[in-house]
Design a protein around this motif. Structure first.
Motif, PDB file in Angstrom:
ATOM      1  N   THR A   1      51.357 -68.978 -44.659  1.00 12.43           N
ATOM      2  CA  THR A   1      51.686 -67.703 -44.023  1.00 12.43           C
ATOM      3  C   THR A   1      51.415 -67.764 -42.517  1.00 12.43           C
ATOM      4  N   THR A   2      50.262 -68.293 -42.142  1.00 10.97           N
ATOM      5  CA  THR A   2      49.918 -68.417 -40.724  1.00 10.97           C
ATOM      6  C   THR A   2      50.908 -69.327 -40.019  1.00 10.97           C
ATOM      7  N   PHE A   3      51.264 -70.446 -40.662  1.00  7.78           N
ATOM      8  CA  PHE A   3      52.244 -71.366 -40.081  1.00  7.78           C
ATOM      9  C   PHE A   3      53.566 -70.647 -39.837  1.00  7.78           C
ATOM     10  N   ALA A   4      54.036 -69.906 -40.830  1.00  4.37           N
ATOM     11  CA  ALA A   4      55.314 -69.204 -40.689  1.00  4.37           C
ATOM     12  C   ALA A   4      55.269 -68.203 -39.539  1.00  4.37           C
ATOM     13  N   GLN A   5      54.136 -67.541 -39.364  1.00  9.49           N
ATOM     14  CA  GLN A   5      54.022 -66.514 -38.329  1.00  9.49           C
ATOM     15  C   GLN A   5      53.776 -67.090 -36.943  1.00  9.49           C
ATOM     16  N   LYS A   6      53.008 -68.151 -36.833  1.00 14.56           N
ATOM     17  CA  LYS A   6      52.545 -68.615 -35.527  1.00 14.56           C
ATOM     18  C   LYS A   6      53.116 -69.967 -35.087  1.00 14.56           C
ATOM     19  N   CYS A   7      53.483 -70.822 -36.023  1.00 13.25           N
ATOM     20  CA  CYS A   7      53.805 -72.210 -35.675  1.00 13.25           C
ATOM     21  C   CYS A   7      55.264 -72.603 -35.891  1.00 13.25           C
ATOM     22  N   SER A   8      55.927 -71.923 -36.812  1.00 12.50           N
ATOM     23  CA  SER A   8      57.257 -72.377 -37.222  1.00 12.50           C
ATOM     24  C   SER A   8      58.300 -72.286 -36.115  1.00 12.50           C
ATOM     25  N   HIS A   9      58.091 -71.421 -35.121  1.00 15.24           N
ATOM     26  CA  HIS A   9      59.099 -71.300 -34.062  1.00 15.24           C
ATOM     27  C   HIS A   9      59.195 -72.588 -33.239  1.00 15.24           C
ATOM     28  N   CYS A  10      58.138 -73.392 -33.204  1.00 15.06           N
ATOM     29  CA  CYS A  10      58.205 -74.684 -32.512  1.00 15.06           C
ATOM     30  C   CYS A  10      58.283 -75.859 -33.493  1.00 15.06           C
ATOM     31  N   HIS A  11      57.484 -75.780 -34.557  1.00 18.41           N
ATOM     32  CA  HIS A  11      57.402 -76.903 -35.489  1.00 18.41           C
ATOM     33  C   HIS A  11      58.419 -76.821 -36.613  1.00 18.41           C
ATOM     34  N   GLY A  12      59.195 -75.747 -36.664  1.00 13.02           N
ATOM     35  CA  GLY A  12      60.259 -75.605 -37.643  1.00 13.02           C
ATOM     36  C   GLY A  12      59.789 -75.017 -38.954  1.00 13.02           C
ATOM     37  N   PRO A  13      60.696 -74.314 -39.621  1.00  9.65           N
ATOM     38  CA  PRO A  13      60.356 -73.776 -40.937  1.00  9.65           C
ATOM     39  C   PRO A  13      59.995 -74.920 -41.885  1.00  9.65           C
ATOM     40  N   ASN A  14      58.969 -74.731 -42.665  1.00 11.40           N
ATOM     41  CA  ASN A  14      58.513 -75.751 -43.613  1.00 11.40           C
ATOM     42  C   ASN A  14      58.191 -77.078 -42.929  1.00 11.40           C
ATOM     43  N   MET A  15      57.833 -77.016 -41.651  1.00 15.21           N
ATOM     44  CA  MET A  15      57.464 -78.178 -40.840  1.00 15.21           C
ATOM     45  C   MET A  15      58.624 -79.120 -40.568  1.00 15.21           C
ATOM     46  N   VAL A  16      59.825 -78.683 -40.771  1.00 16.94           N
ATOM     47  CA  VAL A  16      60.993 -79.512 -40.498  1.00 16.94           C
ATOM     48  C   VAL A  16      61.616 -78.993 -39.212  1.00 16.94           C
ATOM     49  N   ASN A  17      61.509 -79.785 -38.139  1.00 15.49           N
ATOM     50  CA  ASN A  17      62.095 -79.352 -36.876  1.00 15.49           C
ATOM     51  C   ASN A  17      63.383 -80.130 -36.619  1.00 15.49           C
ATOM     52  N   SER A  18      64.156 -79.614 -35.730  1.00 12.31           N
ATOM     53  CA  SER A  18      65.469 -80.231 -35.490  1.00 12.31           C
ATOM     54  C   SER A  18      65.486 -80.952 -34.145  1.00 12.31           C
TER      55      SER A  18
END
Length: 118
Positions: free
Chosen positions: A47-64
């Protein structure tokens, strides 16, 4: 006629009681699931990742192809992870030490560790 009305009323009361019990049971189960998720570090980290980190590290840790690393390949090094999250990295990752609590960072680590690939 009175007997028929009384029987209808009794049936309505019984159905209402059953419906109320079902709603109460569903609410209790939902609350238990929410409390369980709140105590599960991986779920809290997700939940924290989705709210704080995913905008840079990508959803589910998969970045493009951004400059951020694939966190699924982050080494099994919790002190390094915590330091990086708290202090930032190379002027590219902002420090989160004043924003995230130690518990949130620990939960993030639990989530990242749970998604690690070799």
């Amino acid at each position: 006629m009175f007997m028929r009305t009384a029987a209808t009323f009794a049936a309505v009361v019984a159905i209402s009681a059953l419906f109320s019990a079902a709603v109460f049971t569903q609410q209790a189960l939902a609350q238990q699931q929410d409390e369980s998720a709140a105590h599960n570090p991986v779920d809290l980290g997700k939940t924290t990742f989705a709210q704080k980190c995913s905008h840079c590290h990508g959803p589910n840790m998969v970045n493009s192809g951004t400059i951020t690393p694939d966190l699924r390949r982050f080494p099994d090094d919790q002190p390094r992870f915590v330091t990086t999250v708290k202090q930032g990295k190379n002027g590219r990752m902002p420090p989160w030490g004043d924003i995230l609590s130690d518990d949130e960072i620990t939960a993030l680590w639990a989530y990242v560790s749970s998604r690690r690939t070799q």
